[in-house]
Scaffold this motif. Structure first.
Motif, short mmCIF file in Angstrom:
data_model
loop_
_atom_site.label_atom_id
_atom_site.label_comp_id
_atom_site.label_asym_id
_atom_site.label_seq_id
_atom_site.Cartn_x
_atom_site.Cartn_y
_atom_site.Cartn_z
N ASP A 8 3.27 7.54 6.30
CA ASP A 8 2.94 8.72 6.30
C ASP A 8 3.68 9.32 4.64
O ASP A 8 4.85 9.77 4.32
CB ASP A 8 3.43 9.32 6.90
CG ASP A 8 2.52 9.87 7.56
OD1 ASP A 8 1.71 10.24 7.68
OD2 ASP A 8 2.27 9.32 9.05
N HIS A 10 1.93 9.75 1.54
CA HIS A 10 1.65 10.61 0.89
C HIS A 10 2.39 11.15 -0.66
O HIS A 10 2.65 12.08 -0.84
CB HIS A 10 2.36 12.43 1.77
CG HIS A 10 2.02 12.47 3.07
ND1 HIS A 10 0.27 12.49 3.63
CD2 HIS A 10 2.00 12.21 4.52
CE1 HIS A 10 0.60 12.45 5.03
NE2 HIS A 10 1.15 12.57 5.54
N ASP A 35 -1.46 7.26 5.85
CA ASP A 35 -0.58 8.04 4.81
C ASP A 35 -0.80 7.60 3.69
O ASP A 35 0.57 8.28 3.61
CB ASP A 35 -0.73 8.88 5.31
CG ASP A 35 -1.86 10.50 6.74
OD1 ASP A 35 -2.97 10.16 6.24
OD2 ASP A 35 -1.28 10.97 7.16
N HIS A 62 -5.68 10.72 6.11
CA HIS A 62 -5.58 11.01 4.91
C HIS A 62 -6.53 10.33 3.82
O HIS A 62 -7.26 10.22 2.71
CB HIS A 62 -4.20 11.55 3.91
CG HIS A 62 -3.93 12.77 4.06
ND1 HIS A 62 -3.24 13.98 3.14
CD2 HIS A 62 -2.92 13.34 5.75
CE1 HIS A 62 -3.23 15.31 3.88
NE2 HIS A 62 -2.93 14.49 4.82
N HIS A 114 -2.31 4.54 13.01
CA HIS A 114 -2.52 5.63 12.04
C HIS A 114 -1.77 7.14 13.48
O HIS A 114 -0.11 7.69 13.20
CB HIS A 114 -2.69 6.03 11.01
CG HIS A 114 -2.05 7.93 10.50
ND1 HIS A 114 -1.33 6.79 9.56
CD2 HIS A 114 -2.39 9.03 10.30
CE1 HIS A 114 -0.78 8.53 8.69
NE2 HIS A 114 -1.54 9.23 9.61
N HIS A 148 1.63 9.75 12.07
CA HIS A 148 0.43 10.72 11.53
C HIS A 148 1.64 12.43 12.28
O HIS A 148 1.88 13.28 11.51
CB HIS A 148 -0.24 10.08 12.87
CG HIS A 148 -1.29 11.58 12.07
ND1 HIS A 148 -1.74 11.89 11.43
CD2 HIS A 148 -1.82 11.79 13.92
CE1 HIS A 148 -2.61 12.85 11.78
NE2 HIS A 148 -2.62 12.92 13.05
N HIS A 150 4.72 12.70 11.80
CA HIS A 150 6.01 12.59 10.76
C HIS A 150 7.72 13.17 11.10
O HIS A 150 8.03 13.00 10.67
CB HIS A 150 5.95 14.10 9.43
CG HIS A 150 4.85 13.80 8.79
ND1 HIS A 150 4.30 14.13 7.41
CD2 HIS A 150 3.39 13.21 8.52
CE1 HIS A 150 3.53 13.75 6.79
NE2 HIS A 150 2.58 12.81 7.66
ZN ZN Z 1 0.81 12.06 7.33
#
Ligand code: ZN
Length: 241
Positions: A8, A10, A35, A62, A114, A148, A150
């Motif tokens: 994650d 991002h 992600d 994502h 994930h 996933h 976070h």
């Molecule tokens: Zn995420």
């Protein structure tokens, strides 16, 4: 062998670079749970950094959204806006690279995924104690690393009963027990701690530790706003939520 397990990111390059600097000297290899993109202002640079540095990258929701494998109706309005923004800033090579990432991988005695190892393509969140305990039936390795939600945490099953350790933790892996570890988020933590999170796993020492790494949150926020992404996506980095 010592692994850094990241998830994650991002598109938050400031957080990723701070984590990569922290990893140097602490781990021999980097494993990524997906992600890499979505929400942050630097999707291309984050993909390229991790494509170069990570031994394995599994796909997140994502990646699937940006690659056109997941209907954006699945997303809330902020995630959808970010996915559309990100998609426009990647070229076909990036998108096909993301589309080809595996949903599940295995490294050493660990499963990497994930969301949940149980039907990973359904992108279920493992949040409660019960969510985690139920997921053990879906993997056969001793360890499973997930992202996933976070939010970092460790579930464990063994003859002395189940344990659930939410939050930042260090765990000595006990003989005869199995572990499910949520490594938290590099680029958008949601546990009211704005510092980047990732896990260090030492196979020889039999230990997993969640590390927290400060980074330049304001720089990441400014880029999100300057890039035309929703202000909320900048503000939540400061809240860690
Ligand atoms: Zn995420």
């Amino acid at each position: 062998m010592r692994y850094a397990v990241v998830s994650d990111i991002h598109g938050n390059l400031e957080a990723l670079d701070a984590v990569l600097a922290d990893v140097a000297g602490r781990a021999d290899a980097i494993l990524c749970l997906g992600d890499v993109v979505g929400y942050g202002a630097d999707p291309r640079a984050c993909i390229e950094r991790l494509a170069e540095r990570a031994q394995v990258i599994t796909a997140g929701n994502h990646e699937h959204a940006v690659a056109g494998l997941l209907d954006l109706d699945w997303f809330n309005p902020y995630a959808r806006a970010a996915a559309e923004w990100t998609r426009e800033r990647l070229d076909d090579d990036h998108r096909s690279y993301l589309a080809a990432l595996p949903l599940v991988a295995q490294v050493d005695d660990a499963t990497l995924v994930h969301a949940s190892p149980d039907h990973p393509e359904e992108w279920e969140y493992l949040v409660s104690a019960e969510d985690g305990f139920q997921a053990f039936a879906a993997f056969t390795t001793r360890l499973c690393f997930v992202g996933h939600s976070h939010v970092p945490g460790v579930w464990s099953l063994g003859s002395t009963g189940p344990t659930w350790l939410p939050g930042a933790v260090e765990v000595d892996l006990e003989h005869g027990r199995r572990y499910l570890v949520n490594v938290g988020s590099v680029g958008q933590p949601r546990d009211r701690d704005s510092r980047a999170a990732y896990a260090l796993w030492s196979v020889e020492d039999g230990a997993v530790a969640i590390r927290r790494v400060p980074y330049d949150v304001d720089a990441a926020r400014r880029k999100i706003v300057a890039g035309g992404l929703p202000q909320y996506l900048a503000d939540r980095l400061a809240w860690g939520a």
